[in-house]
Design a protein around this motif. Structure first.
Motif, PDB file in Angstrom:
ATOM      1  N   GLY A 340      40.150 -25.440  -4.319  1.00 23.99           N
ATOM      2  CA  GLY A 340      39.570 -24.103  -4.317  1.00 23.99           C
ATOM      3  C   GLY A 340      38.465 -23.851  -3.329  1.00 23.99           C
ATOM      4  O   GLY A 340      37.844 -22.791  -3.374  1.00 23.99           O
ATOM      5  N   ALA A 341      38.191 -24.792  -2.436  1.00 24.47           N
ATOM      6  CA  ALA A 341      37.123 -24.586  -1.453  1.00 24.47           C
ATOM      7  C   ALA A 341      37.369 -25.489  -0.253  1.00 24.47           C
ATOM      8  O   ALA A 341      37.931 -26.577  -0.386  1.00 24.47           O
ATOM      9  N   THR A 342      36.940 -25.025   0.909  1.00 27.92           N
ATOM     10  CA  THR A 342      37.019 -25.855   2.105  1.00 27.92           C
ATOM     11  C   THR A 342      35.923 -26.921   2.036  1.00 27.92           C
ATOM     12  O   THR A 342      34.936 -26.777   1.302  1.00 27.92           O
ATOM     13  N   LEU A 343      36.081 -27.978   2.823  1.00 28.47           N
ATOM     14  CA  LEU A 343      35.037 -28.999   2.858  1.00 28.47           C
ATOM     15  C   LEU A 343      33.736 -28.416   3.389  1.00 28.47           C
ATOM     16  O   LEU A 343      32.647 -28.808   2.963  1.00 28.47           O
ATOM     17  N   GLU A 344      33.855 -27.470   4.302  1.00 28.08           N
ATOM     18  CA  GLU A 344      32.659 -26.814   4.829  1.00 28.08           C
ATOM     19  C   GLU A 344      31.928 -26.065   3.719  1.00 28.08           C
ATOM     20  O   GLU A 344      30.694 -26.126   3.609  1.00 28.08           O
ATOM     21  N   GLU A 345      32.665 -25.335   2.901  1.00 32.48           N
ATOM     22  CA  GLU A 345      32.048 -24.588   1.799  1.00 32.48           C
ATOM     23  C   GLU A 345      31.415 -25.525   0.781  1.00 32.48           C
ATOM     24  O   GLU A 345      30.438 -25.158   0.114  1.00 32.48           O
ATOM     25  N   LEU A 346      31.956 -26.729   0.662  1.00 33.17           N
ATOM     26  CA  LEU A 346      31.402 -27.713  -0.265  1.00 33.17           C
ATOM     27  C   LEU A 346      30.210 -28.458   0.328  1.00 33.17           C
ATOM     28  O   LEU A 346      29.573 -29.259  -0.359  1.00 33.17           O
ATOM     29  N   GLY A 347      29.921 -28.189   1.596  1.00 32.13           N
ATOM     30  CA  GLY A 347      28.808 -28.866   2.252  1.00 32.13           C
ATOM     31  C   GLY A 347      29.148 -30.253   2.758  1.00 32.13           C
ATOM     32  O   GLY A 347      28.259 -31.014   3.146  1.00 32.13           O
ATOM     33  N   LEU A 348      30.429 -30.584   2.792  1.00 37.44           N
ATOM     34  CA  LEU A 348      30.859 -31.920   3.227  1.00 37.44           C
ATOM     35  C   LEU A 348      31.231 -31.875   4.711  1.00 37.44           C
ATOM     36  O   LEU A 348      32.389 -32.043   5.093  1.00 37.44           O
ATOM     37  N   TYR A 349      30.238 -31.680   5.540  1.00 37.61           N
ATOM     38  CA  TYR A 349      30.487 -31.426   6.959  1.00 37.61           C
ATOM     39  C   TYR A 349      30.941 -32.663   7.720  1.00 37.61           C
ATOM     40  O   TYR A 349      31.585 -32.557   8.756  1.00 37.61           O
ATOM     41  N   LYS A 350      30.591 -33.832   7.220  1.00 34.89           N
ATOM     42  CA  LYS A 350      30.961 -35.062   7.917  1.00 34.89           C
ATOM     43  C   LYS A 350      32.173 -35.740   7.280  1.00 34.89           C
ATOM     44  O   LYS A 350      32.618 -36.781   7.760  1.00 34.89           O
ATOM     45  N   ALA A 351      32.698 -35.170   6.220  1.00 30.10           N
ATOM     46  CA  ALA A 351      33.830 -35.799   5.522  1.00 30.10           C
ATOM     47  C   ALA A 351      35.081 -35.778   6.399  1.00 30.10           C
ATOM     48  O   ALA A 351      35.339 -34.816   7.122  1.00 30.10           O
ATOM     49  N   GLN A 352      35.844 -36.842   6.333  1.00 33.00           N
ATOM     50  CA  GLN A 352      37.119 -36.940   7.039  1.00 33.00           C
ATOM     51  C   GLN A 352      38.241 -36.744   6.017  1.00 33.00           C
ATOM     52  O   GLN A 352      38.188 -37.257   4.901  1.00 33.00           O
ATOM     53  N   THR A 353      39.254 -36.018   6.387  1.00 33.73           N
ATOM     54  CA  THR A 353      40.360 -35.775   5.470  1.00 33.73           C
ATOM     55  C   THR A 353      41.318 -36.954   5.466  1.00 33.73           C
ATOM     56  O   THR A 353      41.517 -37.614   6.489  1.00 33.73           O
ATOM     57  N   ARG A 354      41.913 -37.215   4.317  1.00 33.52           N
ATOM     58  CA  ARG A 354      42.877 -38.306   4.202  1.00 33.52           C
ATOM     59  C   ARG A 354      44.153 -37.993   4.973  1.00 33.52           C
ATOM     60  O   ARG A 354      44.810 -38.896   5.489  1.00 33.52           O
ATOM     61  N   LEU A 355      44.506 -36.718   5.037  1.00 32.60           N
ATOM     62  CA  LEU A 355      45.682 -36.283   5.801  1.00 32.60           C
ATOM     63  C   LEU A 355      45.177 -35.377   6.926  1.00 32.60           C
ATOM     64  O   LEU A 355      45.091 -34.163   6.773  1.00 32.60           O
ATOM     65  N   PRO A 356      44.831 -35.934   8.072  1.00 26.10           N
ATOM     66  CA  PRO A 356      44.247 -35.128   9.145  1.00 26.10           C
ATOM     67  C   PRO A 356      45.296 -34.443  10.003  1.00 26.10           C
ATOM     68  O   PRO A 356      46.475 -34.808  10.014  1.00 26.10           O
TER      69      PRO A 356
END
Length: 443
Positions: A340-356
């Motif tokens: 329900g939210a983008t990583l940006e909206e969650l404040g996870l700006y440095k997070a890498q996605t498992r499926l990039p």
């Protein structure tokens, strides 16, 4: 049609149903006019904002400057600002460019799928890594590459001998016998590759490497014991893919004299995107996509899934309403996806996605502009040459739900044009991993 590019990438394409989507702006907002390079090159036309769309805050002057730097860096692959540690601390809401463009990235779809498995077994990864590295070794011209291949092979063989007990202990109990058999085949295959190297038969290396990595991937899959987490209760009754599945998509290519028909093999990853993958498999089993045309093919993406009529998604006959699914993003280091939210909206700006979005033919869901949970049936495949999406430095990761990769004939996606027809999509493996199949309830 739902689209996948920010309003800041608006194009001058003519108005039509295909190019008048509600366009998401949940990624970096670039303060460029609609006539700039990005606008002309990449996005559909923008639609007007409606009163139900989320409010997006304006950027400060400082943020705008950083956005410009990001935009230039995305196009050129080189960051344009030398940000100090103090600068990062003063503006913590922006991602670290060193994270975004760190590399080298993995671009092979099958390698991405292997690394995305929910396992934690260092011993098998130490076998996998040098075998994957053979691909880079083969980039050296002539037979000189074989010396590097031999070093990779010796490293992998040593890791297998030293770590075999730990690898076997990591196998799921119900799959242990098969896993041990695969390890024996892997060892024998390594001996065969060693002979290929000694014979200086460069052309035979890549096919044998692929075979060995398939053994490794199968062993890693046998380490997964059941589904690793619970889907949130509000989505638990949706069609869910609890594992992986493979589909074959047959496309009739109209205007290419050298390519009349192409079959794309696609692996869907329900471990990291169970709701998104389950929704797609359910639609495939309903034959929703059969006979549908490709609706966008602009060198950036290939997109389809907008049904005829006013609806922009799948109308569930049991409810007579559009079925939508939540945005679903699995980040590295997490045990379950975010919903329900983008990583940006969650404040996870440095997070890498498992499926990039690293591989040519990365498959993801399109959605409406200001609504994260608006995906339904529209899907797209990313064509990696786009200047906007250098690996590890793109504006799509963490904002759109990736749920699979094209693993065979992906290069032919570049030949697909608007109006080409999807003759059929069929599940060829993994259908038993689908739970809550609504197509069966509907008959």
């Amino acid at each position: 049609m739902a689209a996948i590019i920010s309003c800041h990438y608006c194009s001058t394409l003519p108005s039509s149903k295909l190019f008048t989507p509600k366009i998401p702006t949940n990624h970096f907002r670039f303060p460029f006019s609609q006539n700039n390079f990005l606008s002309r090159r990449f996005g559909p036309r923008c639609s007007a904002q409606n009163p139900h769309q989320k409010e997006v805050r304006s950027f400060s002057l400082k943020e705008s400057a950083i956005s410009i730097a990001l935009a230039v860096g995305l196009i050129t692959g080189v960051p344009t600002l030398d940000w100090s540690a103090n600068a990062y601390a003063a503006s913590p809401v922006f991602p670290d460019l060193s994270v975004l463009i760190s590399g080298p990235p993995i671009k092979d779809p099958e390698a991405l799928l292997r690394y995305a498995l929910p396992i934690d077994n260092k011993a098998i990864r130490e076998v996998q890594k040098p075998l994957e590295d053979i691909t880079d070794s083969l980039k050296v011209a002539g037979v000189k590459a074989l010396d590097s291949v031999e070093r990779n092979l010796k490293q992998a063989s040593r890791a297998l001998k030293q770590g075999k007990t730990l690898i076997i202990s990591g196998l799921a109990e119900s799959k242990k016998d098969r896993g041990v058999e695969l390890l024996d085949k892997l060892e024998a295959g390594m001996d065969e590759l060693q002979q290929i190297v000694e014979d200086r038969n460069r052309d035979a290396v890549a096919p044998k490497q692929k075979e060995l990595l398939q053994y490794v991937g199968s062993v890693e899959e046998d380490m997964v014991d059941g589904f690793p987490y619970e889907v949130p209760e509000e989505y638990r009754n949706m069609p869910l893919l609890k594992g992986r599945a493979t589909v074959e998509m047959k496309v009739k290519v109209k205007d290419n004299p050298n390519l009349d028909e192409c079959v794309f093999r696609i692996v869907l990853d329900g471990y990291n995107a169970p709701v998104t993958s389950g929704n797609f498999i359910d639609l495939v089993e309903r034959h929703f996509y059969d006979g549908m045309e490709i609706q966008r093919a602009d060198g950036f993406v290939v997109q389809t899934g907008d049904p005829e009529g006013p609806a922009e998604g799948f109308i569930d006959p049991s409810t007579e309403k559009t079925r939508t699914i939540p945005l679903e993003i699995m980040a590295e280091g997490e045990k379950a996806p975010f919903y329900g939210a983008t990583l940006e909206e969650l404040g996870l700006y440095k997070a890498q996605t498992r499926l990039p979005f690293n591989a040519f033919g990365t498959m993801a869901m399109a959605r409406d502009e200001f609504e994260d949970n608006s995906a339904s049936s529209q899907i797209f495949w990313l064509l990696k040459e786009s200047e906007l999406t250098p690996s590890n430095a793109n504006i799509l990761d963490g904002r759109y739900a990736v749920f699979g990769y094209v693993t065979e004939n992906e290069d032919y996606l570049a030949d697909v044009k608007v109006g080409d027809v999807i003759e059929s999509i069929q599940v060829v493996a993994g259908l038993d991993n689908l739970v809550n199949p609504s197509y069966k309830i509907a008959g």
